[in-house]
Enzyme design. Structure first.
Site, mmCIF file in Angstrom:
data_model
loop_
_atom_site.group_PDB
_atom_site.id
_atom_site.type_symbol
_atom_site.label_atom_id
_atom_site.label_comp_id
_atom_site.label_asym_id
_atom_site.label_seq_id
_atom_site.Cartn_x
_atom_site.Cartn_y
_atom_site.Cartn_z
ATOM 1 N N ASP A 478 1.343 -1.355 0.064
ATOM 2 C CA ASP A 478 0.077 -0.200 0.016
ATOM 3 C C ASP A 478 0.898 1.260 -0.082
ATOM 4 O O ASP A 478 1.932 1.142 0.349
ATOM 5 C CB ASP A 478 -0.697 -0.227 1.541
ATOM 6 N N GLU A 481 2.373 5.088 -4.435
ATOM 7 C CA GLU A 481 2.112 6.130 -5.389
ATOM 8 C C GLU A 481 3.725 6.600 -5.778
ATOM 9 O O GLU A 481 3.566 7.112 -6.904
ATOM 10 C CB GLU A 481 1.254 7.310 -4.405
ATOM 11 N N ASP A 1374 -76.970 0.057 -35.626
ATOM 12 C CA ASP A 1374 -75.772 -1.149 -35.003
ATOM 13 C C ASP A 1374 -76.639 -2.242 -34.793
ATOM 14 O O ASP A 1374 -77.675 -2.109 -35.690
ATOM 15 C CB ASP A 1374 -76.097 -0.143 -33.525
ATOM 16 N N GLU A 1377 -75.393 -7.749 -37.087
ATOM 17 C CA GLU A 1377 -74.840 -8.748 -37.021
ATOM 18 C C GLU A 1377 -75.205 -9.469 -38.234
ATOM 19 O O GLU A 1377 -74.737 -10.318 -39.058
ATOM 20 C CB GLU A 1377 -74.672 -9.306 -35.769
ATOM 21 N N ASP A 1481 -70.306 -2.857 -26.902
ATOM 22 C CA ASP A 1481 -70.854 -2.416 -25.437
ATOM 23 C C ASP A 1481 -70.263 -3.424 -24.572
ATOM 24 O O ASP A 1481 -69.972 -4.247 -23.643
ATOM 25 C CB ASP A 1481 -72.242 -3.216 -25.550
#
Length: 1811
Positions: A478, A481, A1374, A1377, A1481
């Site tokens: 350590d 540096e 409406d 169908e 609906d």
């Protein structure tokens, strides 16, 4: 003879001569070297991002800049340099010498120019060498004076292996000198130094280079908050320093002038390494470019080339030295802290972590073990038993590591100091003799000079002596540096150019000797000025020698803080003295990834943080991620709370979580160890950026909160406080969750991963084979446990991996060959375990005991194991069933009890019945209730399968037809089909097979084809809906996007996309059946991505292909899961894996269903007609729809007013309620255009008859229309037949318009019952429904709208109502169908063939057991086409609504003289030509919100643009929050209507409270603002077939993330709607594809793209975003469109990344009939670029009364540089405009209103900045 003495005169003359000579020489020198009196800089015309800083220090000014001969141009931002180099700085090329093909030498001469810092070197030498195929070396040095060069231990030993001529890679530019480095193969420029001058002074060297991309990684050591560098003028200082890694951007412990550049998504990459140890800056700038500034040495560059990022790292490590393989035990978990206080506390820590059974291999002691912090001593009071501590740990299989610092106390009684002094082992001051004195932990210290032999020998001797006293297993060094607590030395530092250089890089404190030694200190390698950053490197080299002396052949570990390239060959590294905070846990990942680049794979951060107290949550999360640091150590500082796991409590979640993930780590240590072997032998990274593996995906380029172990293990930690969900990027591969072993559901996208407190994300990549070992509490114990493999299969069922194994403890096992190496591979269900090297025999007789295989979807038949010895097989052994576990739902296969000896080769094979085979099964009993006998009676195969929906009764492979007599023509082909003889018995005896068929294929156009299969001998029903086919077929094969072929045995048609080779249709599957009342065909699909088919409520937009069947038959059925609804659309769009799209229409109107199979495949079944397919080749989703609508008809252009908001309900009691509603809406100021009346306006629900309660309705309608409103009324097709005076029925009877039985059966009307009541009854609504129908409903007749007579009758009734009852503007039809409240007919007795009501095969329909006539007419009813052809209702039932629409639309236009709108419930392909549609609906429930988006997107595919759902729901009570969120969503339905049912509370916007009213007004104002844009989209749909409501995938089809999105949608290409769709949410997660997106509410760029993003969504707001690159027309909203249409036209100009945008605008009178066809409209386009908006009118047939003027233009993304002027140019006349510019939001608002410029006129609008 005596010496002559000079006279005084002679002496004076001699002195004068000398002075004159000196002056002359000075003049000559100045003449040749100094700058001319006037230096004129040649300033380049370059972008800001290309400027090279000429004044890197502080204090730049114009005067100082010009003194340097540089260019001065100040800016309004501080990042870019104001003072930058001119082009006449630098050097020129004098001579070039080509030494050989691979080596060049050149001389350079400095250009006569001012100096930056003086002492410039006039002559330079360039030496360049192509050392290997992938490594270029060039060095620029002083040929006349030796300068410091890094004495690198590894590099100096390398030999060149040149193979590529240097001229292919390096170009030398002459004037000014520059180097251009190119990639050898493509000649792409990678490193171009010509962008800036070379500067080479004694203490200032600079080189700049332009780079090919912004993807820069590396440089260190710093804390980089992100892995990919920010190139916006970032300066990174490099100089080894003892500093805290707190994110400040300063220089840290190591020195790494190396970066990697990813060039593009090809993966091509290169690295740049400057071998220089002096203090330096590296500047990154936007060009993109890099500038190196160093203050000494030479410019010694290496350029490393790779085809991938990994290859670049491998090249770099070949140069500097590959990493060491650490001892196996060092991969275990480790504990440390600074200042335990005494050895008893250390042991307490050890024992409490042992007690919880924490996997834990290593214990440390920090400097507190030392006596007074002195190296090579120990505290004999507090650590008296330290000599025995290693043995204490070894007894339980653990290891001991201690620390040494380089600084040596100067105590005169301290042996190591005295010994070093005798041996001259210390760094000296500048005299080279006197040791430099500093101060570190022990107090006053000297510093070993590891660059001298004396220093190295002393260090090794002292270490060896200390080891004999204190046994340990490895060393931690350590403070190297080198760190000094004084500035320079005890006596300070001298004032000289080394300590105070002319330029100091931007290092911490900006003082060279801060916290270190004086720069003029001397070492063996030179001045500390040059070698400072090599101190740690030299200490590592010396320590390696010491360790080898002590440990010999036993492998140990070194851990260093300071490092330099090449340190990884000897040592690991930790990321320094971090802190316990959430930033540091995040920043550790970029740090680890960078040290992977730097060649130090043994890397990690201090887990839980070094400084400060760690919270339990932080430490828990850090332990989770730290379990996957290669160096996994928990370490903290003195004075802070302990943070070892057991300290938090044996029963704590932290301990449980830590143990869990450390056990996983230990399980995977064989894999991790193998990765270190690969690092050592090849140079691969261990911790790996996602980008290295998935470089072709640009979304990975910035991923730095996740990382990989090698190629195969993805780690996704939680790195934020209080978070349990993480937005994780899942790269495009197969992934498996490590914990569940299940395949992950997504790939290639961001995913919100749920990670509760005890979890992190851990995923194995498909294609991996990971070696494992049963874990234990230490590696000593785990290494004796059984081994195993985890195999994760990829898309192709393949995987590969390897294992390296040795004793884990000896040195140089690779070199000595004392190891085992395996390669593993899986192909087609066979695992090969191949030993490639067997130089080691493990003493523990290890075995592979278990193998886990992930992704095994197929059914396992058997598993065999074969031992392979010396290349021969011993024979296969079948594994007992008890040893085989297959979880089919998870797709996990586990093989146990294998006992495969480590070091031997084996083959393990699993026999399967593939799921692909299962998935190809076509159901031979689709109606269900099958058994083996019934199955085989149909000629089918019976094979039960217990899992899932796989058919157990399925067709044999040859079931179907064969072709003959094929006749190809240029426009198509035809063939005869014959049913396979043995299958001619129909599966349905009542539906005889048709043995002979005809197929014909038509090449309708280049992107459209048709194939038709029919009975050539018998006329069969064909759909009478006209299709608009191209005028002529495409006979030129080269122009066709498709290739069609016919396949035989069984027959099928195969369609292939020519550009990609993708098969998009292949019906050569068994089961093709063509009988009278049952037709079936199956096809393989190109992918699992299929959209469409309707009308049915689908829970997702993309279909689920797991055996789902969807029926299609028009029915009065509210939306529900798998319930066939109102319309029929046998059309789907498919996406191919190449992102191409296609569409398929089956033109068949009989009852049908479709079944999806996972193969992927699709089966059609219909009960009549023929097979008539149309295919559309796209290739984009939008072009699919455009081509489809070109065939069926483009969508209607609705009246402008119909885009306004609309209100309706079933159950208005009287006209007063409507009046009150209208008044309330007006008073509230809510935009609102249309009011409806449902059937309650009718008397007894009789069409065309007004109820007395609504006698005031006509007057109310007139008043509303005068005020700009519109009125729509409802009509049902059913006409009552029980009236004594009912003109509609009477006139219908006269015209014979009603549907009857076939004449040969009866001439009577087929009576039904619908809404009309008997006369003179009072309906008791409390009775059940069926009783009400029986007692109160009248008989009704159904008009046959196929007949021309019916259309005339219908128009007359509508006209009579308009002229004599009430005006209206649109018609709502409406119940068409057609719906009936009785089944078939009144009484239920359908005449004629009963098979028509209950066909042999009943499709998967609602209440199918009740027959096709359920809730509709008898199927044997007769209808008559306009040409007189008679049809069974059985065949044309699904066309009833379609036949109803056009007569209604024609009547509306003729009666009102206006365009209006028709809205229909039942639809069929081409209905969109005349009408819009609502989704039926629905219920007032939250799920209906998102399902409405799916419905709209599907109807966009079906060619019906004008669509929407009943806002707030039709049935049931609406809830406040839901209704408000629905109002927000519904404001962006093209058809925006709030409609609810009878008997529920009001749900209109003014029926709630003020907050609801305000929120509704706000969102509808936005809608009305954007109506010009919406109307333009409607025009584009009408003319081009484009979609209006648009799925994201239509715009971003190459982004697979969009393929599954259905909770967001677009308006056209530019408006993204992200609604809130769930209760209680205040934020919404939205996906933003890769584009610029602006928040509509703030005008700001949100800065998010290509990812999911959480959006704040308060209750009163919906999220809207505008896409950059588009221009949207808008108008100020008003109460209705009649008022808003008169306002000026504004524009939103949303600029893209290039500062450009485009758009268009369509305008007409809004209600004229066929304005497009008549040319009575305006069409103009807009384009913005380079701060200029221009318009181009492409058509102008608009009446002057409808003209608009230009209003406010809002430019988004206008930049932060102040806009100072805006002006409009019209026909050369310029008008200044007022404007406002918000620098923060970058919105520019320009008001052109006062100029009154018509939009129909071309103009240019320009805005300028002050720069």
């Amino acid at each position: 003879m005596g010496k002559r003495r000079f006279s005084g005169l002679e002496v004076s003359l001699m002195v004068l001569f000398t002075l004159m000579s000196v002056a002359a020489i000075t003049v000559i020198v100045l003449y040749f070297t100094e700058v001319p009196e006037v230096f004129v800089p040649q300033c380049p015309n370059i972008t800001l991002g290309e400027r090279v800083d000429c004044f890197p220090e502080a204090g730049a000014s114009k005067q100082l800049c010009e003194q340097r001969g540089c260019c001065w141009s100040p800016l309004d931002e501080r990042n870019a340099p104001w003072c930058f180099f001119s082009t006449n700085h630098g050097y020129t090329l004098e001579t070039v010498e080509q030494l050989n093909d691979y080596e060049t030498k050149a001389t350079l001469k400095r250009i006569n120019s001012p100096s930056l810092f003086g002492d410039d070197i006039q002559e330079l030498l360039l030496h360049a060498e192509m050392q290997t195929h992938n490594r270029l070396h060039f060095k620029i040095s002083d040929p006349n004076t030796k300068r410091f060069e890094v004495p690198h231990e590894h590099v100096k030993g390398l030999k060149s292996e040149a193979s590529s001529p240097i001229l292919n890679t390096l170009e030398i530019k002459k004037q000014p000198f520059g180097l251009v480095v190119r990639r050898n193969d493509s000649q792409k420029v990678l490193f171009d130094t010509t962008m800036g001058p070379l500067v080479f002074a004694n203490q200032y060297l600079q080189l700049s280079a332009r780079l090919p991309s912004h993807n820069i990684y590396g440089l260190g050591e710093h804390v980089h908050k992100q892995y990919r560098h920010d190139m916006n003028w970032k300066t990174w200082p490099i100089f080894a320093r003892d500093a805290f890694p707190n994110g400040g951007g300063h220089n840290l412990y190591g020195h790494y002038p190396f970066f990697l550049c990813l060039e593009d998504d090809s993966g091509k990459s290169f690295g740049v390494f400057l071998m220089n140890s002096n203090a330096m800056d590296v500047v990154l700038q936007p060009a993109p470019a890099v500038t190196f500034r160093t203050i000494g040495g030479v410019l010694d560059f290496y350029i490393l080339f790779g085809n991938t990022p990994e290859q670049v790292v491998q090249e770099f490590l070949t140069l500097i030295g590959r990493p060491a393989i650490p001892p196996y035990w060092s991969l275990g978990f480790q504990l440390s802290r600074w200042n335990y206080g005494n050895l008893s506390v250390v042991k307490e820590t050890v024992e409490r972590n042992r007690a919880v059974n924490l996997p834990y291999d290593v214990q440390y002691t920090d400097i507190d073990y030392m006596e007074e912090k002195k190296d090579f001593t120990y505290d004999k009071e507090e650590f008296s038993e330290l000599p025995q501590f290693a043995d204490y740990l070894h007894e339980r299989g653990q290891k001991y590591i201690l620390i040494l610092d380089p600084a040596i106390a100067t105590n005169q009684s301290y042996g190591p100091y005295l010994n070093g002094t005798k041996r001259d082992a210390w760094v000296t001051v500048s005299d080279g003799v006197t040791p430099l004195i500093g101060e570190v932990w022990p107090g006053q210290t000297v510093f070993p000079d590891y660059t001298s032999q004396n220093g190295k020998d002393w260090w090794a001797d002292e270490y060896e002596s200390f080891y004999k006293e204190i046994k340990h297993d490895a060393l931690w060094i350590d403070m190297n540096e080198i760190s000094n607590f004084l500035r320079g030395s005890k006596t300070g530092c001298a004032d000289n150019p080394l300590n105070y250089p002319p330029y100091t890089p931007k290092i911490l404190d900006e003082v060279m000797y801060s916290k270190t030694l004086c720069m003029d200190a001397k070492q063996g390698w030179g001045y500390h000025y040059d070698v400072h950053s090599l101190y740690g490197y030299s200490m590592v080299l010396a320590t390696d020698e010491a360790l080898r002396r002590v440990f010999g052949t036993k492998r140990t570990l070194m851990l260093t803080r300071s490092s330099f390239p090449g340190v990884g060959k000897y040592s690991g590294h930790w990321l320094g003295d971090n802190a316990a905070n959430w930033n540091d846990i995040k920043w550790a990942i970029p740090g680890m990834l960078e040290f992977g680049l730097f060649g130090i794979p043994y890397i990690g951060a201090d887990i839980c943080g070094f400084f400060d107290d760690s919270s339990e949550e932080l430490c828990r999360r850090w332990m989770q991620v730290g379990a996957f640091y290669p160096f996994s150590r928990n370490h903290n500082a003195e004075g802070f709370t302990p943070q070892d796991p057991a300290y938090y409590g044996a029963d704590s979640l932290l301990v449980a979580s830590s143990k869990h993930y450390l056990n996983i780590r230990y399980t995977l240590l064989p894999y991790l160890y193998t990765l270190f072997y690969k690092a050592n032998t090849v140079g691969e990274t261990v911790v790996r950026p996602v980008m290295h593996e998935f470089y072709s995906d640009n979304k990975t380029w910035t991923v730095d909160r996740q990382f990989l172990w090698g190629k195969h293990l993805l780690i996704t930690p939680v790195l934020d406080q209080g978070v349990d969900k993480v937005s994780a990027y899942i790269p495009d591969a197969v992934w498996y969750d490590y914990e569940t072993m299940e395949r992950f559901p997504v790939r290639g996208q961001l995913y919100e991963m749920n990670l509760p407190a005890d979890k992190l994300g851990l995923h194995i990549r498909g294609g991996a084979i990971l070696p494992t070992q049963k874990p234990n509490v230490t590696t000593t114990y785990s290494r004796v446990n059984p081994m195993g493999l985890i195999i994760a299969l990829d898309d192709y069922g393949m995987a590969a991996g390897e294992l390296f194994w040795d004793d884990g403890d000896s040195t140089d096992t690779v070199q000595k060959g004392t190891f085992i190496h395996y390669t593993f591979s899986v192909v087609s269900g066979k695992l090969t375990m191949q030993v490639t090297h067997a130089g080691y025999k493990d003493p523990n007789n290890l075995m592979f005991d278990s193998i886990t295989i992930l992704g095994v979807s197929d059914v396992i038949v058997s598993v065999s194991v074969t031992h392979v010895s010396n290349g021969t097989n011993s024979g296969a052994t079948i594994l007992p069933r008890a040893n085989v576990q297959h979880n089919e739902s998870k797709q996990v296969l586990i093989l146990q009890g294998l006992s495969l000896t480590l070091g031997e080769s084996y083959v393990v094979q699993w026999e399967v019945q593939t799921m692909e085979t299962l998935y190809q099964r076509i159901d031979c009993y689709p109606e269900g209730r099958e058994n083996e006998a019934a199955c085989k009676a149909r000629g089918c195969l019976w094979q039960p399968y217990q899992t899932g929906e796989t058919p157990q009764c399925f067709y044999p492979e040859d079931y179907g037809y064969t072709y003959s007599n094929i006749k190809p023509t240029p426009s198509g082909l035809s063939a005869d089909l014959t049913q396979t003889a043995k299958y001619r018995n129909s599966p349905y005896p009542d539906s005889p097979s048709i043995a002979k068929l005809r197929v014909e294929i038509f090449y309708l156009s280049g992107d459209m084809l048709r194939f038709k299969i029919w009975d050539p001998d018998t006329d069969r029903y064909e759909v009478p809906v006209p299709m608009t086919v191209p005028d002529a077929p495409e006979t030129n094969e080269d122009k066709r996007l498709y290739k069609v072929s016919i396949v035989n045995k069984p027959f099928g048609i195969k369609v292939t996309r020519k550009s990609t080779g993708t098969t998009i249709w292949d019906s050569s599957l068994p089961g093709f059946t063509f009988s009278d009342m049952f037709i079936q065909v199956s096809t393989r699909l190109s992918s699992e991505y299929v959209y469409g088919f309707g009308e049915t409520e689908h829970p997702t937009y993309k279909h689920d292909l797991n055996y789902h069947t969807w029926g299609m038959f028009a029915k009065d059925q509210p939306p529900g899961y798998k319930l066939n609804c109102y319309g029929v659309h046998p059309f789907y769009m498919g996406l191919e894996d190449t992102s191409d799209a296609h569409g398929v229409l089956l033109l068949n109107s009989n009852a049908m269903d479709v079944t999806f199979q996972p193969a992927p495949s699709l089966t059609y079944r219909t009960v009549g007609g023929i097979l008539d397919f149309y295919m559309f080749l796209g290739p984009t989703p939008e072009t699919v729809v455009q081509t489809y609508t070109s065939l069926i008809g483009r969508p209607v252009l609705p009246a402008y007013w119909s885009l306004g908001f609309q209100l309706c309900r079933y159950g208005y009691a009287n006209d007063t309620e409507i009046n009150d509603l209208y008044t309330g809406m007006r008073e509230a100021g809510i935009p609102y255009d249309v009011q409806y009346a449902d059937i309650d306006y009718m008397e007894r629900q009789l069409d065309f008859v007004l109820d007395p309660e609504f006698k005031g309705l006509p007057a109310l309608v007139d008043r509303m229309r005068e005020e700009g409103m519109r009125f729509i009324f409802i009509l049902d097709p059913a006409i009552s037949g029980n009236e004594t005076d009912y003109p509609a029925f009477e006139r219908g009877m006269e015209a014979d318009v009603f549907i009857k039985w076939p004449k040969h059966i009866s001439d009577e009307i087929v009576w039904g019952k619908v809404w009309p009541d008997y006369p003179n009854v009072i309906v008791n609504e409390s009775l059940d429904w069926d009783t009400q129908v029986q007692k109160y409903r009248a008989y009704t007749a159904f008009p046959d709208f196929f007949r021309n007579a019916t259309a005339l009758w219908w128009k007359r009734e509508i006209q009579d109502f308009y002229e004599n009852t009430t005006k209206f503007d649109g018609i709502w039809i409406d119940m068409n169908e057609p719906a009936s409240f009785v089944h078939g007919t009144v009484g239920g007795n359908c005449l004629g063939n009963p098979l028509l009501e209950n066909p042999p095969y009943m499709p998967a329909l609602d209440n199918k057991h009740l027959g096709l006539n359920h809730k509709t007419l008898c199927m044997n009813s007769e209808q008559i086409l306009s040409n007189g052809m008679k049809m069974r209702h059985y065949d044309v039932h699904n066309l009833y609504g379609w036949s109803h629409i056009k007569p209604t639309y024609d009547a509306l236009l003729e009666v009102t003289g206006k365009r209006g709108i028709v809205v229909t419930r039942s639809t069929y392909p081409s209905s969109g030509k005349w009408a819009g549609h609502w989704l039926g609906d629905n219920n007032s429930s939250w799920d209906q919100l998102y399902k409405s988006i799916i419905g709209m997107m599907e109807f966009s595919l079906f060619g019906i643009s004008y669509t929407g759902a009943d806002i707030c729901g039709f049935f049931n009570e609406a809830e406040y929050e839901m209704c408000l969120r629905w109002m927000q969503l519904g404001a962006f339905y093209p058809y925006s209507r709030n409609h609810n049912g009878k008997g529920t509370r009001r749900q209109d916007p003014v029926s709630w409270n003020a907050t609801f009213t305000d929120a509704s007004r706000d969102v509808l104002n936005i809608r009305y603002t954007l109506l010009p844009y919406l109307y333009t989209l409607m025009y584009e749909a009408h003319t081009k077939g484009s979609t209006v409501v648009r799925p994201m995938l239509h715009e971003f089809v190459t982004d697979r993330n969009t393929w599954n999105i259905y909770r967001q949608f677009l308006w056209g290409p530019a408006l993204l709607i992200t609604p809130a769709l769930d209760p209680g949410v205040t934020s919404v997660n939205g996906y933003f594809p890769d584009a610029r997106w602006y928040n509509f509410h703030t005008a700001e760029d949100i800065g998010v793209r290509g990812q999911n993003h959480s959006l704040d969504t308060p209750l009163t707001q919906i999220n809207l975003h505008i896409r950059g690159g588009y221009i949207l027309p808008w108008q100020k909203p008003e109460n209705n469109t009649a008022e808003s249409r008169g306002n000026p036209l504004g524009l939103i100009v949303a600029l893209n990344d290039s500062g450009m945008a485009e758009g268009s605008f369509f305008w007409d009178d809004g209600e004229g009939i066929d304005t497009v066809g008549k040319g009575k409209y305006l069409l103009t386009s807009f384009k913005a670029e380079s701060n200029k908006l221009s318009t181009q009118v492409t058509h102008n047939g608009l009446d002057s009364a409808d003209m608009l003027n230009l209003g406010v233009v809002r430019v988004w993304g206008a930049g932060s540089v102040a806009v100072t002027k805006a002006f409009l140019d019209v026909n050369g006349v310029q008008y200044d405009l007022t404007m406002q510019h918000n620098n923060k939001t970058q919105e520019l608002v320009i008001d052109a209103t006062p100029i009154k410029v018509p939009v129909a006129q071309n103009f240019t609008l320009t805005w300028t900045t002050g720069v």
